[in-house]
Scaffold this active site. Sequence first.
Site, short mmCIF file in Angstrom:
data_model
loop_
_atom_site.label_atom_id
_atom_site.label_comp_id
_atom_site.label_asym_id
_atom_site.label_seq_id
_atom_site.Cartn_x
_atom_site.Cartn_y
_atom_site.Cartn_z
N ASP A 286 0.85 -1.19 0.00
CA ASP A 286 0.00 0.00 0.00
C ASP A 286 0.89 1.24 0.00
O ASP A 286 1.88 1.33 0.75
CB ASP A 286 -0.90 0.01 1.23
CG ASP A 286 -1.93 1.13 1.16
OD1 ASP A 286 -2.85 1.04 0.33
OD2 ASP A 286 -1.78 2.10 1.94
N ASN A 294 -1.34 13.07 -5.30
CA ASN A 294 -2.59 13.45 -5.98
C ASN A 294 -2.98 14.88 -5.66
O ASN A 294 -3.38 15.65 -6.54
CB ASN A 294 -3.71 12.49 -5.58
CG ASN A 294 -3.89 11.36 -6.59
OD1 ASN A 294 -3.43 11.44 -7.71
ND2 ASN A 294 -4.57 10.30 -6.17
N HIS A 299 -4.55 14.30 -10.36
CA HIS A 299 -4.80 12.86 -10.57
C HIS A 299 -4.06 12.31 -11.78
O HIS A 299 -3.71 11.12 -11.80
CB HIS A 299 -6.30 12.62 -10.73
CG HIS A 299 -7.06 12.84 -9.46
ND1 HIS A 299 -7.06 11.95 -8.41
CD2 HIS A 299 -7.85 13.88 -9.05
CE1 HIS A 299 -7.82 12.40 -7.43
NE2 HIS A 299 -8.31 13.59 -7.79
N ASP A 303 -1.87 9.05 -11.66
CA ASP A 303 -2.01 7.88 -12.54
C ASP A 303 -0.66 7.45 -13.10
O ASP A 303 -0.37 6.25 -13.22
CB ASP A 303 -2.97 8.19 -13.69
CG ASP A 303 -4.42 8.29 -13.23
OD1 ASP A 303 -4.72 7.82 -12.10
OD2 ASP A 303 -5.26 8.81 -13.99
N ASP A 329 -4.13 2.77 -4.60
CA ASP A 329 -2.69 2.50 -4.51
C ASP A 329 -2.43 1.20 -3.75
O ASP A 329 -1.36 1.03 -3.15
CB ASP A 329 -1.97 3.67 -3.84
CG ASP A 329 -2.52 3.96 -2.43
OD1 ASP A 329 -3.63 3.46 -2.10
OD2 ASP A 329 -1.85 4.67 -1.66
#
Length: 408
Positions: A286, A294, A299, A303, A329
């Site tokens: 994680d 972000n 975003h 990505d 994530d």
Amino acid sequence: MMDNDNSLNKRPTFKRALRNISMTSIFITMMLIWLLLSVTSVLTLKQYAQKNLALTAATMTYSLEAAVVFADGPAATETLAALGQQGQFSTAEVRDKQQNILASWHYTRKDPGDTFSNFISHWLFPAPIIQPIRHNGETIGEVRLTARDSSISHFIWFSLAVLTGCILLASGIAITLTRHLHNGLVEALKNITDVVHDVRSNRNFSRRVSEERIAEFHRFALDFNSLLDEMEEWQLRLQAKNAQLLRTALHDPLTGLANRAAFRSGINTLMNNSDARKTSALLFLDGDNFKYINDTWGHATGDRVLIEIAKRLAEFGGLRHKAYRLGGDEFAMVLYDVQSESEVQQICSALTQIFNLPFDLHNGHQTTMTLSIGYAMTIEHASAEKLQELADHNMYQAKHQRAEKLVR
């Protein structure tokens, strides 16, 4: 399906049906030919026999002329007997001008004769042949002859036997030639039906009907092959579409890694394989500062970071280990062929080192992003749920420990 197979087994094959049609046609044709030739032969024989008997009677008149002129019955009888012994007639009578019997001769049969011979004799010669006896241009008497049926019957039987033999021989030759000529039809149809059956039963759209010599079969082969081309193309498109749908269903569209559905299927398969469970482990990963990335750069940048994480996981796992994106994530990796927990810990350390390398955000900036990793050994758990619970628990413990270090 069984009923259809039984129904097919009860039906005659094309080869057998064609053979039955040929046999029936040949039999009827040959019977008609036999009857026609038999009737023609017998009628011709009748005319020949009657003319032959009339010729015999005409010849006898010259031998009997003197006996009739002098009314010499014994001489006439002797002449009739001499000629009758040659088997040309069965009865003979010599009559004078007043129809008085001057001499006669009868053939004495050793047997009564069969019905067929009597019938033939009566049919060929319903009445005796009468030939006048002339002397100096004047009729002085007549001779009456009845044919002998034995020689005629024998000749008829022999003629019919020869005719029948010829008909049977011709029938045999016709049947042989017909079967030989039909082989092309049978093989052509068999080739077509084999291809159709294979396509229907095995979905083998790559089969094609070969070119045929017969125009109708050739046209059918061309049309059917064109149809198979279309069906094969349709099947390939369908398979490609299904493969694409399957990939979409089992892969993450952003990173290209296998998704959560593929992870569930893979982990259940692993837990059901007792041998693979002994040398496998599950990692949960994680991101620790993904929300910051972000919020700071947007975003789209986030990505790109996720794509880079997936790339590093895939390169690290190679063909040995399998990486998954579970969402956001959150990632997972199934380790195969690991012999101990210490080896798993070494792999986790190596992964940590990989993610210590900075990420290029493609906007003139770079950033680091660490991953919290938790693991669980598959051999220690009987179900996939327990395995995931422990790996998830260990991951969050690692995340809390990292957070505490940062606070200090």
